[in-house]
Design an enzyme around this catalytic site. Structure first.
Site, PDB file in Angstrom:
ATOM      1  N   ASP A 293      -8.034  -2.001  13.975  1.00 15.23           N
ATOM      2  CA  ASP A 293      -9.432  -2.203  13.562  1.00 15.23           C
ATOM      3  C   ASP A 293      -9.582  -3.422  12.653  1.00 15.23           C
ATOM      4  OD1 ASP A 293      -8.242  -1.307  11.233  1.00 15.23           O
ATOM      5  OD2 ASP A 293      -9.497   0.481  11.006  1.00 15.23           O
TER       6      ASP A 293
ATOM      7  N   ASP B 245       0.843  -1.193   0.000  1.00 20.06           N
ATOM      8  CA  ASP B 245       0.000   0.000   0.000  1.00 20.06           C
ATOM      9  C   ASP B 245       0.881   1.247   0.000  1.00 20.06           C
ATOM     10  OD1 ASP B 245       0.977  -0.385   2.568  1.00 20.06           O
ATOM     11  OD2 ASP B 245      -0.983  -0.590   3.525  1.00 20.06           O
TER      12      ASP B 245
ATOM     13  N   HIS C  46      -7.710  -4.063   9.951  1.00 23.37           N
ATOM     14  CA  HIS C  46      -7.370  -3.873   8.537  1.00 23.37           C
ATOM     15  C   HIS C  46      -6.090  -4.616   8.168  1.00 23.37           C
ATOM     16  CE1 HIS C  46      -5.040   0.008   9.692  1.00 23.37           C
ATOM     17  NE2 HIS C  46      -4.142  -0.740   9.096  1.00 23.37           N
TER      18      HIS C  46
ATOM     19  N   GLU D 216      -9.708  -0.927   5.041  1.00 22.59           N
ATOM     20  CA  GLU D 216     -10.394  -0.589   6.283  1.00 22.59           C
ATOM     21  C   GLU D 216     -11.691  -1.397   6.420  1.00 22.59           C
ATOM     22  OE1 GLU D 216      -8.812   0.843   8.434  1.00 22.59           O
ATOM     23  OE2 GLU D 216      -8.220   2.904   8.018  1.00 22.59           O
TER      24      GLU D 216
HETATM   25  C1  GLP Z   1      -0.579   0.317   8.778  1.00 20.52           C
HETATM   26  C2  GLP Z   1      -0.237  -0.449   7.489  1.00 20.52           C
HETATM   27  C3  GLP Z   1      -0.494  -1.916   7.621  1.00 20.52           C
HETATM   28  C4  GLP Z   1       0.017  -2.380   8.976  1.00 20.52           C
HETATM   29  C5  GLP Z   1      -0.811  -1.788  10.074  1.00 20.52           C
HETATM   30  C6  GLP Z   1      -0.319  -2.160  11.460  1.00 20.52           C
HETATM   31  O1  GLP Z   1      -1.603   1.202   8.659  1.00 20.52           O
HETATM   32  N1  GLP Z   1      -0.861   0.029   6.310  1.00 20.52           N
HETATM   33  O2  GLP Z   1       0.134  -2.631   6.566  1.00 20.52           O
HETATM   34  O3  GLP Z   1      -0.106  -3.793   9.068  1.00 20.52           O
HETATM   35  O4  GLP Z   1      -0.944  -0.403   9.931  1.00 20.52           O
HETATM   36  O5  GLP Z   1       0.827  -1.455  11.809  1.00 20.52           O
HETATM   37  P1  GLP Z   1       1.787  -1.869  12.996  1.00 20.52           P
HETATM   38  O6  GLP Z   1       2.491  -3.099  12.514  1.00 20.52           O
HETATM   39  O7  GLP Z   1       2.721  -0.724  13.162  1.00 20.52           O
HETATM   40  O8  GLP Z   1       0.936  -2.131  14.167  1.00 20.52           O
END
Ligand code: GLP
Length: 260
Positions: A136, A67, A138, A143
């Site tokens: 959440d 992404d 995702h 989302e």
């Molecule tokens: C972000 C990314 C995701 C990631 C998620 C969790 O928004 N787009 O790919 O898995 O949040 O992040 P973290 O690993 O820092 O908890």
């Protein structure tokens, strides 16, 4: 879906790094999907160390981003292409032109999204897609409410995600509102999907994804449909799982010929 519960975050990182290394070794032209966020960082560090020790090479690999934010300049340190270069790609022998991401700087963003899906197919499909999970539920930036068969497209971030990601920016207001993300259908096309989650804050979304109903309100639950999905956790992130004992027993008793 296979759930691997390891004692600590470092152990989860080791499991994930080993899966990547074992893919790339016999398959030097593998297509590896890389995720941002803090969850995969431990695995990236271990892979960098393996590379420096001469045990793994990414020279023939193609790496693809999951992404990207819309609206940040291309050289912004928090643009996901910059993050992946800083945290991983610049420290291994992956040629820079073999790192691909959606072109969020294109004039025609919708066409760029469709182009990215075509590119993934033209590369031969993604062999292994790494994922984290948002608070959440995702994955990527899909989302809650995301179509379970969605393709790469523009999404609007929820307030909760923008709040979660504010730690990477000077203020919450600077977190972009829009992103381009591989869709849940796009992610599902990867031959192997590996989600890593560590820490107690992930216990609730992990439990919903792994043992809750398959529902767009928890996008990560779509992994329940995937023929080859591996969820790698530490004990803290596994804290909400009803079948944790079974997952531990199954992993401990795995025959040696059966990899992840
Ligand atoms: C972000 C990314 C995701 C990631 C998620 C969790 O928004 N787009 O790919 O898995 O949040 O992040 P973290 O690993 O820092 O908890």
């Amino acid at each position: 879906m296979e759930v691997v519960i390891t004692p600590m975050a470092e152990d989860a990182a080791r499991v994930v790094a080993d899966v990547v290394a074992q893919l790339v070794d016999p398959r030097p032209h593998a297509v590896v999907g890389l995720a941002t966020g803090t969850s995969p960082l431990g695995a990236y560090r271990l892979l960098i160390a393996e590379h420096r020790a001469g045990r793994v090479s990414f020279a023939g690999c193609r790496a693809v981003l999951l992404d990207e934010y819309v609206g940040l300049p291309p050289d912004h340190p928090e643009a996901y292409r910059s993050v992946i270069r800083r945290e991983f790609a610049d420290h291994v022998d992956l040629p820079p032109d073999q790192l691909y991401g959606p072109d969020v700087w294109a004039d025609d963003l919708l066409a760029a999204c469709a182009r990215y899906d075509r590119l993934l197919a033209d590369l031969g499909g993604v062999d292994l897609q790494l994922l984290g999970i948002g608070s959440d539920g995702h994955v990527g930036f899909n989302e809650p409410g995301s179509s379970l068969r969605s393709r790469t497209r523009v999404k609007t971030l929820t307030k909760a995600t923008r709040r979660d990601n504010a730690r990477f920016f000077a203020s919450a207001e600077e977190v972009p509102r829009h992103v381009v993300t591989q869709g849940l259908g796009t992610i599902g096309d990867a031959r192997h999907v590996v989600l890593i989650a560590t820490g107690a804050a992930k216990a609730e979304p992990v439990a919903r994804a792994v043992e809750g109903p398959l529902a767009a309100v928890c996008p990560a639950s779509v992994l329940q449909l995937h023929p080859h999905a591996t969820v790698v956790l530490d004990e803290a992130a596994a804290g909400g799982l009803q079948l944790a004992d079974y997952y531990r027993e199954a992993y401990a008793g795995k025959p040696s010929w059966q990899g992840l």
